[in-house]
Scaffold this motif. Structure first.
Motif, PDB file in Angstrom:
ATOM      1  N   MET A 150      -6.830 -19.035  -8.742  1.00 19.75           N
ATOM      2  CA  MET A 150      -6.617 -18.561 -10.302  1.00 19.75           C
ATOM      3  C   MET A 150      -6.235 -16.806 -10.259  1.00 19.75           C
ATOM      4  O   MET A 150      -5.381 -16.494 -11.052  1.00 19.75           O
ATOM      5  N   LEU A 151      -6.885 -16.136  -9.506  1.00 23.04           N
ATOM      6  CA  LEU A 151      -7.049 -14.716  -9.250  1.00 23.04           C
ATOM      7  C   LEU A 151      -5.469 -14.475  -8.672  1.00 23.04           C
ATOM      8  O   LEU A 151      -4.893 -13.521  -9.026  1.00 23.04           O
ATOM      9  N   ARG A 152      -5.095 -15.214  -7.738  1.00 25.24           N
ATOM     10  CA  ARG A 152      -3.961 -14.968  -7.072  1.00 25.24           C
ATOM     11  C   ARG A 152      -2.751 -15.194  -8.093  1.00 25.24           C
ATOM     12  O   ARG A 152      -1.710 -14.660  -8.169  1.00 25.24           O
ATOM     13  N   GLU A 153      -2.830 -16.392  -8.804  1.00 25.42           N
ATOM     14  CA  GLU A 153      -2.132 -16.646  -9.667  1.00 25.42           C
ATOM     15  C   GLU A 153      -1.620 -15.571 -10.802  1.00 25.42           C
ATOM     16  O   GLU A 153      -0.538 -15.475 -11.347  1.00 25.42           O
ATOM     17  N   VAL A 154      -2.735 -14.701 -11.375  1.00 24.27           N
ATOM     18  CA  VAL A 154      -2.315 -13.887 -12.191  1.00 24.27           C
ATOM     19  C   VAL A 154      -2.196 -12.703 -11.548  1.00 24.27           C
ATOM     20  O   VAL A 154      -2.391 -11.405 -12.376  1.00 24.27           O
ATOM     21  N   GLY A 155      -2.112 -12.302 -10.411  1.00 29.20           N
ATOM     22  CA  GLY A 155      -1.548 -11.064  -9.832  1.00 29.20           C
ATOM     23  C   GLY A 155      -2.514 -10.248  -8.946  1.00 29.20           C
ATOM     24  O   GLY A 155      -1.959  -9.062  -8.563  1.00 29.20           O
ATOM     25  N   ALA A 156      -3.736 -10.823  -8.647  1.00 31.96           N
ATOM     26  CA  ALA A 156      -4.558  -9.966  -7.725  1.00 31.96           C
ATOM     27  C   ALA A 156      -4.170  -9.815  -6.431  1.00 31.96           C
ATOM     28  O   ALA A 156      -3.487 -10.702  -5.824  1.00 31.96           O
ATOM     29  N   ARG A 157      -3.828  -8.458  -5.846  1.00 35.53           N
ATOM     30  CA  ARG A 157      -3.345  -8.166  -4.648  1.00 35.53           C
ATOM     31  C   ARG A 157      -4.158  -8.664  -3.507  1.00 35.53           C
ATOM     32  O   ARG A 157      -3.653  -9.217  -2.510  1.00 35.53           O
ATOM     33  N   GLU A 158      -5.452  -8.685  -3.726  1.00 32.99           N
ATOM     34  CA  GLU A 158      -6.403  -9.295  -2.522  1.00 32.99           C
ATOM     35  C   GLU A 158      -7.634  -9.830  -3.333  1.00 32.99           C
ATOM     36  O   GLU A 158      -7.985  -9.417  -4.240  1.00 32.99           O
ATOM     37  N   VAL A 159      -8.201 -10.806  -2.552  1.00 31.29           N
ATOM     38  CA  VAL A 159      -9.294 -11.615  -3.099  1.00 31.29           C
ATOM     39  C   VAL A 159     -10.326 -11.432  -1.951  1.00 31.29           C
ATOM     40  O   VAL A 159     -10.240 -12.066  -0.817  1.00 31.29           O
ATOM     41  N   HIS A 160     -11.428 -10.727  -2.045  1.00 35.63           N
ATOM     42  CA  HIS A 160     -12.639 -10.817  -1.076  1.00 35.63           C
ATOM     43  C   HIS A 160     -13.721 -11.445  -1.568  1.00 35.63           C
ATOM     44  O   HIS A 160     -14.444 -10.993  -2.604  1.00 35.63           O
ATOM     45  N   VAL A 161     -13.964 -12.591  -1.180  1.00 37.31           N
ATOM     46  CA  VAL A 161     -15.266 -13.557  -1.534  1.00 37.31           C
ATOM     47  C   VAL A 161     -16.530 -13.067  -0.818  1.00 37.31           C
ATOM     48  O   VAL A 161     -16.397 -12.855   0.496  1.00 37.31           O
ATOM     49  N   ARG A 162     -17.477 -12.752  -1.640  1.00 31.69           N
ATOM     50  CA  ARG A 162     -18.905 -12.286  -1.313  1.00 31.69           C
ATOM     51  C   ARG A 162     -19.886 -13.301  -1.712  1.00 31.69           C
ATOM     52  O   ARG A 162     -19.901 -13.401  -2.846  1.00 31.69           O
ATOM     53  N   ILE A 163     -20.828 -13.815  -0.718  1.00 28.24           N
ATOM     54  CA  ILE A 163     -21.615 -14.677  -1.064  1.00 28.24           C
ATOM     55  C   ILE A 163     -23.091 -14.157  -0.822  1.00 28.24           C
ATOM     56  O   ILE A 163     -23.303 -13.681   0.177  1.00 28.24           O
ATOM     57  N   ALA A 164     -24.037 -14.416  -1.666  1.00 27.88           N
ATOM     58  CA  ALA A 164     -25.353 -13.590  -1.797  1.00 27.88           C
ATOM     59  C   ALA A 164     -26.315 -14.404  -0.889  1.00 27.88           C
ATOM     60  O   ALA A 164     -27.691 -14.359  -1.346  1.00 27.88           O
ATOM     61  N   SER A 165     -25.928 -15.271  -0.212  1.00 30.55           N
ATOM     62  CA  SER A 165     -26.835 -16.115   0.677  1.00 30.55           C
ATOM     63  C   SER A 165     -26.239 -16.406   1.857  1.00 30.55           C
ATOM     64  O   SER A 165     -24.828 -16.369   2.044  1.00 30.55           O
ATOM     65  N   PRO A 166     -26.713 -17.196   2.826  1.00 31.99           N
ATOM     66  CA  PRO A 166     -25.966 -17.351   4.134  1.00 31.99           C
ATOM     67  C   PRO A 166     -25.455 -18.768   3.785  1.00 31.99           C
ATOM     68  O   PRO A 166     -25.563 -19.300   3.098  1.00 31.99           O
ATOM     69  N   PRO A 167     -24.555 -19.265   5.115  1.00 34.93           N
ATOM     70  CA  PRO A 167     -23.767 -20.332   4.853  1.00 34.93           C
ATOM     71  C   PRO A 167     -24.789 -21.572   5.161  1.00 34.93           C
ATOM     72  O   PRO A 167     -25.601 -21.770   5.552  1.00 34.93           O
ATOM     73  N   VAL A 168     -24.354 -22.636   3.964  1.00 35.92           N
ATOM     74  CA  VAL A 168     -25.098 -23.923   3.771  1.00 35.92           C
ATOM     75  C   VAL A 168     -24.700 -25.015   4.565  1.00 35.92           C
ATOM     76  O   VAL A 168     -23.396 -25.157   4.315  1.00 35.92           O
ATOM     77  N   LYS A 169     -25.242 -25.336   5.601  1.00 35.07           N
ATOM     78  CA  LYS A 169     -24.801 -26.044   6.636  1.00 35.07           C
ATOM     79  C   LYS A 169     -25.505 -27.447   6.652  1.00 35.07           C
ATOM     80  O   LYS A 169     -25.181 -28.107   7.395  1.00 35.07           O
ATOM     81  N   TRP A 170     -26.582 -27.531   6.064  1.00 36.98           N
ATOM     82  CA  TRP A 170     -27.543 -28.757   6.077  1.00 36.98           C
ATOM     83  C   TRP A 170     -27.803 -29.342   4.806  1.00 36.98           C
ATOM     84  O   TRP A 170     -27.868 -28.603   3.844  1.00 36.98           O
ATOM     85  N   PRO A 171     -27.750 -30.719   4.708  1.00 31.64           N
ATOM     86  CA  PRO A 171     -28.290 -31.462   3.440  1.00 31.64           C
ATOM     87  C   PRO A 171     -29.452 -31.048   2.996  1.00 31.64           C
ATOM     88  O   PRO A 171     -30.382 -30.515   3.730  1.00 31.64           O
ATOM     89  N   CYS A 172     -29.536 -31.498   1.667  1.00 35.05           N
ATOM     90  CA  CYS A 172     -31.245 -31.116   0.897  1.00 35.05           C
ATOM     91  C   CYS A 172     -31.628 -32.517   0.784  1.00 35.05           C
ATOM     92  O   CYS A 172     -31.011 -33.365   0.094  1.00 35.05           O
ATOM     93  N   PHE A 173     -32.821 -32.619   1.299  1.00 36.07           N
ATOM     94  CA  PHE A 173     -33.573 -34.081   0.869  1.00 36.07           C
ATOM     95  C   PHE A 173     -34.661 -33.699  -0.032  1.00 36.07           C
ATOM     96  O   PHE A 173     -35.454 -34.686  -0.230  1.00 36.07           O
ATOM     97  N   PHE A 174     -34.714 -32.669  -0.714  1.00 37.80           N
ATOM     98  CA  PHE A 174     -35.782 -32.363  -1.624  1.00 37.80           C
ATOM     99  C   PHE A 174     -35.494 -31.912  -2.997  1.00 37.80           C
ATOM    100  O   PHE A 174     -36.275 -31.112  -3.976  1.00 37.80           O
ATOM    101  N   GLY A 175     -34.397 -32.203  -3.534  1.00 42.06           N
ATOM    102  CA  GLY A 175     -34.054 -32.122  -4.806  1.00 42.06           C
ATOM    103  C   GLY A 175     -32.802 -31.562  -5.329  1.00 42.06           C
ATOM    104  O   GLY A 175     -32.502 -31.522  -6.421  1.00 42.06           O
ATOM    105  N   MET A 176     -31.768 -31.537  -4.195  1.00 40.58           N
ATOM    106  CA  MET A 176     -30.571 -31.039  -4.521  1.00 40.58           C
ATOM    107  C   MET A 176     -29.562 -32.283  -4.382  1.00 40.58           C
ATOM    108  O   MET A 176     -29.975 -33.024  -3.209  1.00 40.58           O
ATOM    109  N   ASP A 177     -28.419 -32.303  -4.889  1.00 41.77           N
ATOM    110  CA  ASP A 177     -27.397 -33.474  -4.758  1.00 41.77           C
ATOM    111  C   ASP A 177     -26.169 -33.017  -3.980  1.00 41.77           C
ATOM    112  O   ASP A 177     -25.193 -33.031  -4.071  1.00 41.77           O
TER     113      ASP A 177
END
Length: 434
Positions: A329-356
């Motif tokens: 959506m950001l690109r479609e309205v003309g953003a020149r660049e999009v830099h994604v920043r995530i405030a946690s590490p990569p989620v690589k493993w399933p959760c069996f304690f309360g997350m879907d």
């Protein structure tokens, strides 16, 4: 992940009804109530003269989607209770082979064990058998039982309100309150008792409670969730390598707002409300698969981003569905660049304690490099908060299993994935196409 609450005393109905809007961020697939009145336990919205009541706001991890499956009424001989719980019980079929989902199995097992062994020993017996995480509130004819998960993976707090006693998943739903220590049980009613359910293992509060699930006005592990998210944002800024390419900062509403504010402030960049979310869309991540539609939930304001380099901040990247849609959506309205920043590490493993997210195949970062995930979501750059910095901010008494694969209990991931795949078709996650 769900929201649970309960109260006993003259103000029980008022207190529990007031909790609903402050627990819906933890689950909005269904809201259920049970109450005690004139010696009867009943399901339904509590009347003003109810002696006690419980509430459950549902985010499903077992059982069919979009149904209010809790509270669960269970009876074993003269022991009757109405139970709500937050978490996931992996081995619930071993608690009760006939149960359709883990909440039902837990309620039946608790009623049976308390009848046979007494309150304290019965609760301990149930918790000794279950694998997973469970914080619960159970309403009985004699009082209300609250039990914090033995490792503290799922939160629970309590508070006295004059002559009434109340409990809820988060302090924000109680206007304060005291967090129960892991493995602590409190019974309040015709008698009052507090005891430890099990030998105290190391506390492992879910990291995603801090990052995403909990309300920023709550306290978890003795910390302000708001303050933790501010720290995460500042840490993201400290690690920024392309600050010169960023003209404005925006975020994926709503949880990432506090993080993005701190990130933008630390970089000296303007924070703009470029991504707008419908207030009626609910939290997309905790919606059932067929209801996760970022294309209908989000809109982007062209004037804030056209011709500019945009830092798009989010709290976590799990399936990648929302981020990918918003980047597009950001690109479609003309953003020149999009830099994604995530405030946690990569989620690589399933959760069996309360997350879907209970299978590896649905996780964007499982078996993918950062560069592969960047390509997947369509960003110019992608950066996660490093695990060591994340641990430094959240502390040691936290479960990082979905980031590291190191679970707080011994668990066979492949076997558990297969066990959960035995759920009925309405429960199984749709392929995400990632």
């Amino acid at each position: 992940m769900c929201g649970i609450g309960g109260a006993w005393g003259p103000e029980a109905a008022r207190l529990v009804l007031a909790m609903e809007p402050w627990l819906l961020h933890r689950g909005h697939e269904g809201v259920g109530y049970a109450y005690l009145r004139n010696g009867e336990l009943k399901l339904g919205r509590p009347p003003e003269d109810a002696e006690a009541a419980v509430i459950h706001t549902r985010y499903s991890t077992t059982g069919p989607y979009q149904q209010a499956l809790q509270p669960v009424l269970a009876k074993h001989r003269d022991m009757e209770l109405a139970l709500v719980f937050n978490g996931t019980i992996v081995n619930y079929r071993r608690l009760d082979p006939k149960a359709k989902f883990d909440g039902e199995a837990l309620a039946k097992a608790l009623a049976r064990e308390v009848w046979e062994l007494g309150l304290e020993q019965g609760v301990a017996s149930v918790y000794a058998k279950l694998v997973g995480a469970a914080s619960l509130i159970a309403l009985t004819h004699e009082g209300i039982l609250t039990v914090r998960d033995v490792r503290g993976i799922r939160p629970l707090a309590v508070k006295q309100h004059g002559g009434s006693f109340a409990a809820a998943s988060e302090t924000v739903a109680l206007d304060g309150g005291l967090e129960l220590a892991p493995g602590t049980a409190v019974f309040y009613g015709r008698r009052i008792a507090t005891w430890k359910v099990a030998e105290e293992p190391a506390q492992r509060l879910c990291a995603l409670e801090y990052v995403y699930f909990a309300h920023f006005a709550s306290e978890l592990g003795g910390k302000s969730v708001y303050a933790v998210r501010r720290e995460l944002g500042r840490a993201l800024a400290e690690a920024e390598e392309v600050a010169d390419a960023i003209d404005v900062v925006t975020y994926v509403p709503e949880t990432a707002r506090v993080i993005a504010e701190a990130y933008a402030s630390a970089l000296g960049k303007p924070l703009v409300e470029a991504v707008v979310k419908s207030r009626f869309a609910g939290r997309i991540f905790i919606s059932p698969p067929h209801a996760r539609s970022p294309a209908t939930a989000f809109k982007v304001l062209r004037g804030h981003v056209e011709g500019r380099g945009v830092a798009l901040v989010d709290d976590s990247l799990i399936r990648g569905t929302n981020i990918r849609a918003v980047v597009k959506m950001l690109r479609e309205v003309g953003a020149r660049e999009v830099h994604v920043r995530i405030a946690s590490p990569p989620v690589k493993w399933p959760c069996f304690f309360g997350m879907d997210f209970q299978t590896r195949r649905e996780l964007a970062a499982y078996a993918r490099s950062v560069e592969a995930v960047r390509h997947l979501v369509g960003a110019d750059t992608l950066a996660y908060l490093p695990l060591d910095k994340f641990r430094q901010i959240l502390g040691g008494a936290v479960c990082y299993a979905c980031f590291t694969g190191e679970y707080p209990v011994a668990i066979d991931v492949e076997e558990t994935e297969r066990e959960l795949a035995r759920a009925p078709p309405s429960r199984r996650l749709a392929e995400t196409g990632l």
